[in-house]
Scaffold this motif. Structure first.
Motif, mmCIF file in Angstrom:
data_model
loop_
_atom_site.group_PDB
_atom_site.id
_atom_site.type_symbol
_atom_site.label_atom_id
_atom_site.label_comp_id
_atom_site.label_asym_id
_atom_site.label_seq_id
_atom_site.Cartn_x
_atom_site.Cartn_y
_atom_site.Cartn_z
ATOM 1 N N GLY A 134 0.789 -1.231 0.000
ATOM 2 C CA GLY A 134 0.000 0.000 0.000
ATOM 3 C C GLY A 134 0.821 1.281 0.000
ATOM 4 N N MET A 135 2.124 1.188 0.261
ATOM 5 C CA MET A 135 2.962 2.391 0.242
ATOM 6 C C MET A 135 2.998 2.975 -1.171
ATOM 7 S SD MET A 135 6.373 1.673 2.564
ATOM 8 C CE MET A 135 6.914 3.375 2.671
ATOM 9 N N VAL A 136 3.182 4.294 -1.259
ATOM 10 C CA VAL A 136 3.366 4.957 -2.549
ATOM 11 C C VAL A 136 4.761 5.560 -2.587
ATOM 12 C CG1 VAL A 136 0.905 5.404 -2.904
ATOM 13 C CG2 VAL A 136 2.307 7.106 -1.748
ATOM 14 N N GLU A 137 5.279 5.784 -3.785
ATOM 15 C CA GLU A 137 6.628 6.333 -3.933
ATOM 16 C C GLU A 137 6.754 7.622 -3.130
ATOM 17 O OE1 GLU A 137 7.364 6.620 -8.149
ATOM 18 O OE2 GLU A 137 7.777 4.477 -8.289
ATOM 19 N N GLY A 138 7.888 7.745 -2.453
ATOM 20 C CA GLY A 138 8.163 8.925 -1.638
ATOM 21 C C GLY A 138 7.657 8.826 -0.210
ATOM 22 N N GLU A 139 6.846 7.834 0.080
ATOM 23 C CA GLU A 139 6.282 7.683 1.429
ATOM 24 C C GLU A 139 7.322 7.156 2.406
ATOM 25 O OE1 GLU A 139 2.690 5.188 3.611
ATOM 26 O OE2 GLU A 139 2.530 5.613 1.469
ATOM 27 N N LYS A 140 7.196 7.611 3.660
ATOM 28 C CA LYS A 140 8.050 7.117 4.748
ATOM 29 C C LYS A 140 7.153 6.543 5.829
ATOM 30 C CE LYS A 140 11.813 10.386 4.004
ATOM 31 N NZ LYS A 140 12.653 11.427 4.614
ATOM 32 N N ARG A 141 7.535 5.359 6.306
ATOM 33 C CA ARG A 141 6.778 4.695 7.359
ATOM 34 C C ARG A 141 7.696 4.169 8.448
ATOM 35 N NH1 ARG A 141 2.244 0.703 4.514
ATOM 36 N NH2 ARG A 141 1.043 2.372 3.510
ATOM 37 N N LYS A 142 7.158 4.102 9.648
ATOM 38 C CA LYS A 142 7.796 3.357 10.732
ATOM 39 C C LYS A 142 6.905 2.153 10.975
ATOM 40 C CE LYS A 142 9.990 4.842 14.490
ATOM 41 N NZ LYS A 142 11.258 4.152 14.491
ATOM 42 N N LEU A 143 7.512 0.979 10.951
ATOM 43 C CA LEU A 143 6.812 -0.276 11.199
ATOM 44 C C LEU A 143 7.267 -0.826 12.539
ATOM 45 C CD1 LEU A 143 7.444 -1.930 7.705
ATOM 46 C CD2 LEU A 143 5.545 -0.438 8.373
ATOM 47 N N ILE A 144 6.328 -1.163 13.384
ATOM 48 C CA ILE A 144 6.652 -1.821 14.653
ATOM 49 C C ILE A 144 6.079 -3.230 14.557
ATOM 50 C CG2 ILE A 144 6.434 -1.778 17.162
ATOM 51 C CD1 ILE A 144 6.105 1.282 16.938
ATOM 52 N N ILE A 145 6.996 -4.206 14.527
ATOM 53 C CA ILE A 145 6.654 -5.584 14.209
ATOM 54 C C ILE A 145 6.824 -6.448 15.449
ATOM 55 C CG2 ILE A 145 7.251 -7.539 12.729
ATOM 56 C CD1 ILE A 145 8.463 -5.431 10.771
ATOM 57 N N PRO A 146 5.728 -7.049 15.943
ATOM 58 C CA PRO A 146 5.855 -7.943 17.099
ATOM 59 C C PRO A 146 6.606 -9.212 16.715
ATOM 60 C CG PRO A 146 3.630 -8.052 16.217
ATOM 61 C CD PRO A 146 4.357 -6.980 15.440
ATOM 62 N N PRO A 147 7.160 -9.919 17.695
ATOM 63 C CA PRO A 147 7.957 -11.117 17.390
ATOM 64 C C PRO A 147 7.241 -12.143 16.517
ATOM 65 C CG PRO A 147 8.168 -10.553 19.701
ATOM 66 C CD PRO A 147 7.132 -9.630 19.127
ATOM 67 N N GLU A 148 5.941 -12.303 16.690
ATOM 68 C CA GLU A 148 5.204 -13.301 15.921
ATOM 69 C C GLU A 148 5.193 -12.984 14.427
ATOM 70 O OE1 GLU A 148 4.187 -12.985 20.010
ATOM 71 O OE2 GLU A 148 3.799 -11.478 18.481
ATOM 72 N N LEU A 149 5.338 -11.711 14.063
ATOM 73 C CA LEU A 149 5.375 -11.310 12.654
ATOM 74 C C LEU A 149 6.800 -11.009 12.191
ATOM 75 C CD1 LEU A 149 2.265 -8.948 12.567
ATOM 76 C CD2 LEU A 149 2.404 -11.363 11.916
ATOM 77 N N GLY A 150 7.755 -11.214 13.113
ATOM 78 C CA GLY A 150 9.164 -10.994 12.798
ATOM 79 C C GLY A 150 9.883 -12.321 12.676
ATOM 80 N N TYR A 151 10.825 -12.553 13.583
ATOM 81 C CA TYR A 151 11.618 -13.777 13.544
ATOM 82 C C TYR A 151 11.088 -14.837 14.499
ATOM 83 C CZ TYR A 151 14.783 -11.321 10.528
ATOM 84 O OH TYR A 151 15.313 -10.636 9.464
ATOM 85 N N GLY A 152 9.882 -14.616 15.026
ATOM 86 C CA GLY A 152 9.224 -15.628 15.837
ATOM 87 C C GLY A 152 9.606 -15.575 17.299
ATOM 88 N N THR A 153 9.011 -16.491 18.039
ATOM 89 C CA THR A 153 9.270 -16.598 19.469
ATOM 90 C C THR A 153 9.824 -17.980 19.753
ATOM 91 O OG1 THR A 153 7.016 -17.359 19.867
ATOM 92 C CG2 THR A 153 7.401 -14.995 20.056
ATOM 93 N N VAL A 154 10.592 -18.056 20.799
ATOM 94 C CA VAL A 154 11.115 -19.342 21.257
ATOM 95 C C VAL A 154 10.875 -19.419 22.759
ATOM 96 C CG1 VAL A 154 12.858 -19.636 19.457
ATOM 97 C CG2 VAL A 154 13.453 -18.396 21.524
ATOM 98 N N ASP A 155 10.702 -20.636 23.262
ATOM 99 C CA ASP A 155 10.436 -20.825 24.691
ATOM 100 C C ASP A 155 11.673 -20.566 25.536
ATOM 101 O OD1 ASP A 155 7.791 -21.462 24.209
ATOM 102 O OD2 ASP A 155 8.212 -23.609 24.036
ATOM 103 N N GLU A 156 12.819 -21.004 25.049
ATOM 104 C CA GLU A 156 14.053 -20.798 25.806
ATOM 105 C C GLU A 156 14.664 -19.444 25.451
ATOM 106 O OE1 GLU A 156 15.110 -22.658 21.971
ATOM 107 O OE2 GLU A 156 13.768 -23.351 23.528
ATOM 108 N N GLU A 157 15.677 -19.072 26.173
ATOM 109 C CA GLU A 157 16.378 -17.802 25.922
ATOM 110 C C GLU A 157 17.052 -17.881 24.550
ATOM 111 O OE1 GLU A 157 17.500 -13.980 26.694
ATOM 112 O OE2 GLU A 157 16.221 -15.218 27.946
#
Length: 179
Positions: A134-157
């Motif tokens: 949906g972005m258009v040329e010249g647009e600037k956005r800040k995206l805040i991505i939770p872990p589930e939509l990023g690199y995921g979650t793990v149970d251990e550290e």
């Protein structure tokens, strides 16, 4: 034969010393280490608009663009971006070694693709990919991505330097839609 043997006996130690000196250099290589040099993070206090999806992706429009049509999943893009963790650590950026050359993104689908040259093109992190749509040329956005939509979650550290279990912050500028 003895002159060949004496020449070899003379040259071998010289070559060995030259090799040892060469290998004991300053450990520098021709590979240049990447130094990220991004601008300051976008200020969400001056956002034109913001929205949050049901699954937690937050999109702030920092600056409206001038393009007529928005990005769709089949598009290839030239973008400038910087990815940071919550503590501000840069983990990826098109701003490298003092240059701000836009990167080219070729797969905005959720599935791997094959390039015309036969190379596999993996999809982007889901939150980043969806935040570009949906972005258009010249647009600037800040995206805040939770872990589930990023690199995921793990149970251990997670391992040190891992982006699992981390909220990701991307500042993105759409330079051009290529197709």
């Amino acid at each position: 034969m003895s002159s060949k043997r004496s020449a070899l006996t003379f040259l071998l130690p010289i070559l060995l010393v030259a090799f040892i000196i060469q290998s004991c250099g300053d450990n520098s290589t021709n590979f240049r280490e990447i130094e990220y040099t991004p601008p300051e993070p976008y200020d969400i206090n001056n956002a034109v608009s913001d929205s949050t999806t049901e699954d937690g992706l937050t999109i702030y429009v920092i600056e409206e663009g001038y393009g007529k049509s928005g990005v769709v999943s089949r598009d290839q893009l030239r973008v400038r971006y910087t990815g940071r963790t919550e503590d501000g650590e840069v983990f990826e950026s098109t701003y490298r070694n003092g240059n701000s050359t836009p990167g080219i993104l070729r797969n905005l689908t959720p599935n791997p693709m094959t390039s015309p040259q036969g190379r596999r093109i993996n999809p982007l992190v889901d939150g980043f990919r969806r935040g570009l749509l949906g972005m258009v040329e010249g647009e600037k956005r800040k995206l805040i991505i939770p872990p589930e939509l990023g690199y995921g979650t793990v149970d251990e550290e997670p391992a040190e330097g891992s982006l699992e279990n981390k909220t990701l912050y991307f500042d993105v500028e759409l330079v051009e839609i290529l197709n």
